[in-house]
Design a protein around this motif. Sequence first.
Motif, PDB file in Angstrom:
ATOM      1  N   GLU A 182      16.828  37.504 -92.124  1.00 26.95           N
ATOM      2  CA  GLU A 182      15.404  37.437 -91.789  1.00 26.95           C
ATOM      3  C   GLU A 182      15.069  36.113 -91.095  1.00 26.95           C
ATOM      4  O   GLU A 182      14.376  36.085 -90.072  1.00 26.95           O
ATOM      5  CB  GLU A 182      14.584  37.588 -93.073  1.00 26.95           C
ATOM      6  CG  GLU A 182      13.100  37.708 -92.874  1.00 26.95           C
ATOM      7  CD  GLU A 182      12.379  37.914 -94.196  1.00 26.95           C
ATOM      8  OE1 GLU A 182      12.602  37.104 -95.130  1.00 26.95           O
ATOM      9  OE2 GLU A 182      11.607  38.878 -94.312  1.00 26.95           O
ATOM     10  N   ALA A 183      15.589  35.012 -91.653  1.00 30.19           N
ATOM     11  CA  ALA A 183      15.294  33.709 -91.070  1.00 30.19           C
ATOM     12  C   ALA A 183      15.942  33.552 -89.700  1.00 30.19           C
ATOM     13  O   ALA A 183      15.336  33.007 -88.770  1.00 30.19           O
ATOM     14  CB  ALA A 183      15.775  32.606 -92.021  1.00 30.19           C
ATOM     15  N   ALA A 184      17.180  34.023 -89.550  1.00 35.55           N
ATOM     16  CA  ALA A 184      17.861  33.931 -88.256  1.00 35.55           C
ATOM     17  C   ALA A 184      17.128  34.736 -87.196  1.00 35.55           C
ATOM     18  O   ALA A 184      16.990  34.299 -86.047  1.00 35.55           O
ATOM     19  CB  ALA A 184      19.307  34.410 -88.398  1.00 35.55           C
ATOM     20  N   GLN A 185      16.643  35.913 -87.583  1.00 37.94           N
ATOM     21  CA  GLN A 185      15.903  36.746 -86.630  1.00 37.94           C
ATOM     22  C   GLN A 185      14.624  36.054 -86.177  1.00 37.94           C
ATOM     23  O   GLN A 185      14.289  36.038 -84.985  1.00 37.94           O
ATOM     24  CB  GLN A 185      15.586  38.104 -87.279  1.00 37.94           C
ATOM     25  CG  GLN A 185      14.926  39.121 -86.368  1.00 37.94           C
ATOM     26  CD  GLN A 185      13.405  39.025 -86.376  1.00 37.94           C
ATOM     27  OE1 GLN A 185      12.833  38.542 -87.352  1.00 37.94           O
ATOM     28  NE2 GLN A 185      12.784  39.457 -85.314  1.00 37.94           N
ATOM     29  N   LYS A 186      13.903  35.454 -87.105  1.00 39.23           N
ATOM     30  CA  LYS A 186      12.645  34.783 -86.763  1.00 39.23           C
ATOM     31  C   LYS A 186      12.878  33.607 -85.829  1.00 39.23           C
ATOM     32  O   LYS A 186      11.989  33.221 -85.064  1.00 39.23           O
ATOM     33  CB  LYS A 186      11.936  34.330 -88.041  1.00 39.23           C
ATOM     34  CG  LYS A 186      11.339  35.472 -88.836  1.00 39.23           C
ATOM     35  CD  LYS A 186      10.650  34.972 -90.092  1.00 39.23           C
ATOM     36  CE  LYS A 186      10.025  36.135 -90.866  1.00 39.23           C
ATOM     37  NZ  LYS A 186       9.392  35.676 -92.123  1.00 39.23           N
ATOM     38  N   ASN A 187      14.088  33.009 -85.913  1.00 36.32           N
ATOM     39  CA  ASN A 187      14.412  31.867 -85.057  1.00 36.32           C
ATOM     40  C   ASN A 187      15.172  32.260 -83.799  1.00 36.32           C
ATOM     41  O   ASN A 187      15.632  31.399 -83.054  1.00 36.32           O
ATOM     42  CB  ASN A 187      15.211  30.837 -85.852  1.00 36.32           C
ATOM     43  CG  ASN A 187      14.344  30.028 -86.804  1.00 36.32           C
ATOM     44  OD1 ASN A 187      13.772  29.018 -86.439  1.00 36.32           O
ATOM     45  ND2 ASN A 187      14.246  30.507 -88.049  1.00 36.32           N
ATOM     46  N   GLY A 188      15.303  33.578 -83.563  1.00 40.39           N
ATOM     47  CA  GLY A 188      15.816  34.056 -82.295  1.00 40.39           C
ATOM     48  C   GLY A 188      17.318  34.118 -82.144  1.00 40.39           C
ATOM     49  O   GLY A 188      17.829  34.164 -81.023  1.00 40.39           O
ATOM     50  N   ALA A 189      18.071  34.134 -83.266  1.00 37.81           N
ATOM     51  CA  ALA A 189      19.532  34.209 -83.175  1.00 37.81           C
ATOM     52  C   ALA A 189      19.967  35.514 -82.521  1.00 37.81           C
ATOM     53  O   ALA A 189      19.371  36.576 -82.749  1.00 37.81           O
ATOM     54  CB  ALA A 189      20.163  34.087 -84.555  1.00 37.81           C
ATOM     55  N   ALA A 190      21.032  35.434 -81.708  1.00 35.04           N
ATOM     56  CA  ALA A 190      21.557  36.631 -81.053  1.00 35.04           C
ATOM     57  C   ALA A 190      22.432  37.450 -82.001  1.00 35.04           C
ATOM     58  O   ALA A 190      22.511  38.677 -81.880  1.00 35.04           O
ATOM     59  CB  ALA A 190      22.375  36.234 -79.826  1.00 35.04           C
ATOM     60  N   ALA A 191      23.097  36.794 -82.938  1.00 37.95           N
ATOM     61  CA  ALA A 191      23.939  37.448 -83.934  1.00 37.95           C
ATOM     62  C   ALA A 191      24.187  36.450 -85.051  1.00 37.95           C
ATOM     63  O   ALA A 191      23.916  35.243 -84.902  1.00 37.95           O
ATOM     64  CB  ALA A 191      25.262  37.924 -83.327  1.00 37.95           C
ATOM     65  N   ILE A 192      24.697  36.923 -86.190  1.00 35.58           N
ATOM     66  CA  ILE A 192      24.924  36.062 -87.352  1.00 35.58           C
ATOM     67  C   ILE A 192      26.347  36.266 -87.851  1.00 35.58           C
ATOM     68  O   ILE A 192      26.813  37.409 -88.007  1.00 35.58           O
ATOM     69  CB  ILE A 192      23.929  36.385 -88.482  1.00 35.58           C
ATOM     70  CG1 ILE A 192      22.489  36.407 -87.955  1.00 35.58           C
ATOM     71  CG2 ILE A 192      24.065  35.378 -89.621  1.00 35.58           C
ATOM     72  CD1 ILE A 192      21.513  37.061 -88.921  1.00 35.58           C
ATOM     73  N   LEU A 193      27.015  35.160 -88.123  1.00 39.47           N
ATOM     74  CA  LEU A 193      28.328  35.176 -88.779  1.00 39.47           C
ATOM     75  C   LEU A 193      28.171  34.473 -90.119  1.00 39.47           C
ATOM     76  O   LEU A 193      27.777  33.303 -90.171  1.00 39.47           O
ATOM     77  CB  LEU A 193      29.372  34.454 -87.927  1.00 39.47           C
ATOM     78  CG  LEU A 193      29.547  34.921 -86.475  1.00 39.47           C
ATOM     79  CD1 LEU A 193      30.581  34.047 -85.767  1.00 39.47           C
ATOM     80  CD2 LEU A 193      29.967  36.385 -86.433  1.00 39.47           C
ATOM     81  N   ILE A 194      28.439  35.168 -91.217  1.00 37.93           N
ATOM     82  CA  ILE A 194      28.325  34.582 -92.549  1.00 37.93           C
ATOM     83  C   ILE A 194      29.732  34.459 -93.131  1.00 37.93           C
ATOM     84  O   ILE A 194      30.424  35.471 -93.337  1.00 37.93           O
ATOM     85  CB  ILE A 194      27.430  35.427 -93.468  1.00 37.93           C
ATOM     86  CG1 ILE A 194      26.016  35.550 -92.876  1.00 37.93           C
ATOM     87  CG2 ILE A 194      27.364  34.806 -94.857  1.00 37.93           C
ATOM     88  CD1 ILE A 194      25.057  36.388 -93.718  1.00 37.93           C
TER      89      ILE A 194
END
Length: 511
Positions: A182-194
């Motif tokens: 949710e936080a990454a999306q709000k900050n405009g990330a193109a994709a997430i690696l956890i």
Amino acid sequence: MRRTLLVMALAASTAASAQKIADPRPFATTITPDDLKKHLYIIAGPGMEGRETATEGQRKAAAYIESQFKALNLQPGNKGNFQLGYPIYQDSIAKAAIDVNGKPFAMFNDFTISQGMGHTSTLFCNQVVFAGAGISDSTRNDFKDVAGKIALVFQAPSSPAQTGGGSSTRNRRTFGPYAIMEAAQKNGAAAILIVQNGFPRRSGMGSGKSSPYLDGFQKTVFPNTFFISEEIAKAIMGADFDAAAESVKTGNAQPKTYTAEVKLEFRKDRIELSSSNVVGFMEGTDKKDEFLFITAHYDHLGKRGDSVIYYGADDDGSGTVSVLELAEAFAKAKASGKGPRRSIVFMTVSGEEKGLWGSEFYSDHPIYPLDKTTADLNIDMIGRIDPKRKEGDSTNYVYVVGDDKLSSDLRPISEAVNKKYTRLELDYKYNAPKDPERIYYRSDHYNFARKGVPIIFYFNGTHNDYHKPTDTPDKINYNLMAKRAQLVFYTAWEMANRNDMLKRDIPLSEH
């Protein structure tokens, strides 16, 4: 003393009302152990294959319930149809791949993906931002530099996913994968690696299909989220990996951008399945534009392989066949000129075992106005005895849930009717605000309650056969089940025939 007087007054009022309208007892006695048993050996028989939602067994059970409603001369409750269909979705992975600087990594050996929330996409990017633990709150934002780039996050050690739970609600939101997404999306990330431990992993996908889900159209489309091994993170971060991992543990992580040629590919096919609720309608007389619902879920857990069937006799074959018997009792009353003043909707729903799907769909797409629905009486497991119940007469009880919520009319009506007719022990154990099992939130009545409709939920408690293939019709206490179903009938009779709809004078609480 005050409650005693109130119950006595309600009992007198109920008696006067019943005498004025009709005596319900001749119709209640048509709810018999033999009839319940006859229906249950069919509903919970091998031919229904465990009635799992969106399977042939569930469709067979729906057809049987519909045939019984038709035989009782109920009207189809959904605009000329007895069944109210709703869509169910399932994803099938076509491809999932990660390449870093030309080196391919394999699904399950090196990464997994959030399949249900992922979307078909191929991304080529050479900017990866280390975003610490993925914390974003009023005091800090690890994602401030991720717009249009891939965010790489080390899941913090205090996360339930790493420790097995036990953290506070704030920690679950701060560190959990959903909050990170949710936080990454709000900050405009193109994709997430956890970054996570535990690779390689055994494939949990089987055929590559996800678990079915109800919400095919998401309010928010999140960046694709890949859960990756340390090896992938090292391929991106190089010699910085160990220091970055340690900085997350100590809370001193600083954002840093890495240049690496990263290809993220995910393709899935969406399969659209369907299920249905079965809805029978009995029109009322002078208050026909007000409605009483009587509900139960008819789905269960299906079968495993060709031989293991989860019969679901108590859960919730017992509620399903009780709805059929209540419908028959009211149908006989109507045929004799003593039908209900309010309209009654007899609804058996599917998808309960998946997450209250059928009732959620109905409450979000109601056929009859919810503000004109006086109550929902929901029956989920009334055929057995709770072996954990050590007080009172366990051969003559029922757990009554939710009668202290939403309407101050519920308990006085319930207790007066029970005192006059059935004399069961009404056990309020599961009304406790801190009930660890949260039973109030776990059956289909809750989807009426969350919309403000007063409810009562009837329940016998769990037992050693709960959610096992051994929940079979031969273990049902049919005499006790009939008595419990009769209590529901008498309560429904009062609610369908009283002058006023139930008050809605208690706010809904989520706790």
